[in-house]
Scaffold this motif. Structure first.
Motif, PDB file in Angstrom:
ATOM      1  N   THR A   1       0.713  -1.219   0.054  1.00 20.05           N
ATOM      2  CA  THR A   1      -0.034   0.053  -0.015  1.00 20.05           C
ATOM      3  C   THR A   1       0.931   1.276   0.104  1.00 20.05           C
ATOM      4  OG1 THR A   1      -1.718  -1.030   1.131  1.00 20.05           O
ATOM      5  CG2 THR A   1      -1.704   1.161   1.253  1.00 20.05           C
TER       6      THR A   1
ATOM      7  N   SER B   1       1.156   3.839  -3.123  1.00 19.27           N
ATOM      8  CA  SER B   1       0.758   5.317  -2.803  1.00 19.27           C
ATOM      9  C   SER B   1       2.073   6.173  -3.271  1.00 19.27           C
ATOM     10  CB  SER B   1       0.681   5.561  -1.471  1.00 19.27           C
ATOM     11  OG  SER B   1      -0.667   4.774  -0.937  1.00 19.27           O
TER      12      SER B   1
ATOM     13  N   ASP C   1       2.055   6.454  -7.136  1.00 20.37           N
ATOM     14  CA  ASP C   1       0.700   7.223  -7.505  1.00 20.37           C
ATOM     15  C   ASP C   1       1.048   8.647  -7.225  1.00 20.37           C
ATOM     16  OD1 ASP C   1      -2.113   7.662  -8.273  1.00 20.37           O
ATOM     17  OD2 ASP C   1      -2.384   8.414  -6.011  1.00 20.37           O
ATOM     18  N   ASN C   2       1.767   9.047  -6.243  1.00 19.03           N
ATOM     19  CA  ASN C   2       2.240  10.630  -6.206  1.00 19.03           C
ATOM     20  C   ASN C   2       3.161  10.927  -7.195  1.00 19.03           C
ATOM     21  OD1 ASN C   2       0.661  10.731  -3.905  1.00 19.03           O
ATOM     22  ND2 ASN C   2       2.077  10.060  -2.400  1.00 19.03           N
TER      23      ASN C   2
END
Length: 229
Positions: free
Chosen positions: A190, A194, A197-198
Motif C-alpha cells: 500500500t 501510494s 501514485d504520487n
C-alpha cells in the motif's frame, strides 16, 4: 465433447492420434476456492485448464507461502511430479469455477515419448518456467522491496489498448496478493503504490491498475542492477 483436441496445448499436433488417449483422461469441475492439489500430495497427474483460473502457491523452508503464479485456460500444471514422481511442491487452488482435464502421469509420459511435437512444446515450456524462476530468484537476491514490486508489476501487466507506451494490470491486483507474490506485508505494498501514485507513475482505472510510465520502472530496475553489480 470431452477430448484432448479441445485443449489449446495439443493444437496442431499431427504426429499422433490423440483420440487414443481421450478415454485415459478424466474431466472434472472445481468450485471457487476448491483445492485442486496440495503441498506434499503424492499424486502425479497433469492438469490442463479448459476454463477458469487457478493460483499456484509455494512454501518456503520457513513455512511462508508465496504466490508463484496464476494460471488460466490454455495452461497446465503438474508436469514436474509426472516426470520425477516427487511429491507436490505447490498448492493449486481454483480462483473461479474451473474445468480441468486430468491426465495420469503414465499417459503424459507416453505422449512425450510418442510425439516429437508435444515433447518439444513441453521442453520449451519447462525452459521458460526455469528462466522465469531464475529471474525471480535474482530479484529476491538483488532488489529491495520497491524494486521487486516494480518487477512484478511489469511482469503481470499487459500493453494497454489505445494508450501507447502504457501497461495495465487487469483486473486490479489486491494488495495482499501482490504482497504474497513478492514476499512482504500488505501494508508495504500500500505504501509503495501510494508513492508511485504520487509520482504519477501509476493510476487506478475501472479496468485495472495502469502503469503510466513503465519505461521509468524499467530504467529504475536497470539502474538498481548496475549499482548491485
Amino acid at each position: 465433447m470431452q477430448t484432448l483436441a479441445r485443449i489449446p496445448f495439443f493444437k496442431d499436433t499431427s504426429d499422433i492420434d490423440l483420440t487414443a488417449f481421450d478415454r485415459r483422461c478424466t474431466w472434472k469441475r472445481y468450485d471457487q476456492n476448491e483445492i485442486v492439489v496440495d503441498f506434499e500430495d503424492r499424486s502425479s497427474d497433469v492438469y490442463f485448464i479448459l476454463s477458469g483460473d487457478v493460483r499456484v502457491l509455494i512454501r518456503t523452508a520457513a513455512g511462508k507461502e508465496v504466490i508463484l503464479a496464476e494460471m488460466k485456460a490454455g495452461q497446465f500444471f503438474g508436469e514436474m511430479s509426472a516426470i520425477d514422481t516427487v511429491a507436490r511442491s505447490a498448492n493449486v487452488t481454483a480462483l473461479t469455477r474451473s474445468e480441468l482435464c486430468i491426465m495420469p502421469a503414465a499417459v503424459f509420459r507416453e505422449l512425450l515419448f510418442s510425439s516429437r511435437s508435444i515433447c518439444e512444446k513441453v521442453l520449451r515450456l519447462l525452459t521458460g518456467r526455469i528462466r522465469e524462476s531464475n529471474a525471480r530468484l535474482t530479484e529476491y537476491s538483488v532488489f529491495d522491496l520497491k524494486h521487486r514490486l516494480y518487477a512484478e508489476l511489469l511482469r503481470i501487466s499487459a500493453p494497454r489498448t489505445g494508450h501507447d507506451g502504457q501497461r495495465i494490470v487487469s483486473p486490479p491486483p489486491f494488495h495482499h496478493v501482490l504482497a504474497a507474490r513478492i514476499g512482504c506485508r500488505r501494508e508495504q505494498i500500500t505504501r509503495e503504490l501510494s508513492a508511485l501514485d504520487n509520482e504519477h507513475l501509476v493510476e487506478k482505472s475501472r479496468g485495472g491498475l495502469v502503469l503510466l510510465k513503465p519505461k521509468v520502472l524499467e530504467a529504475r530496475l536497470a539502474e538498481a542492477m548496475r549499482n548491485e553489480g
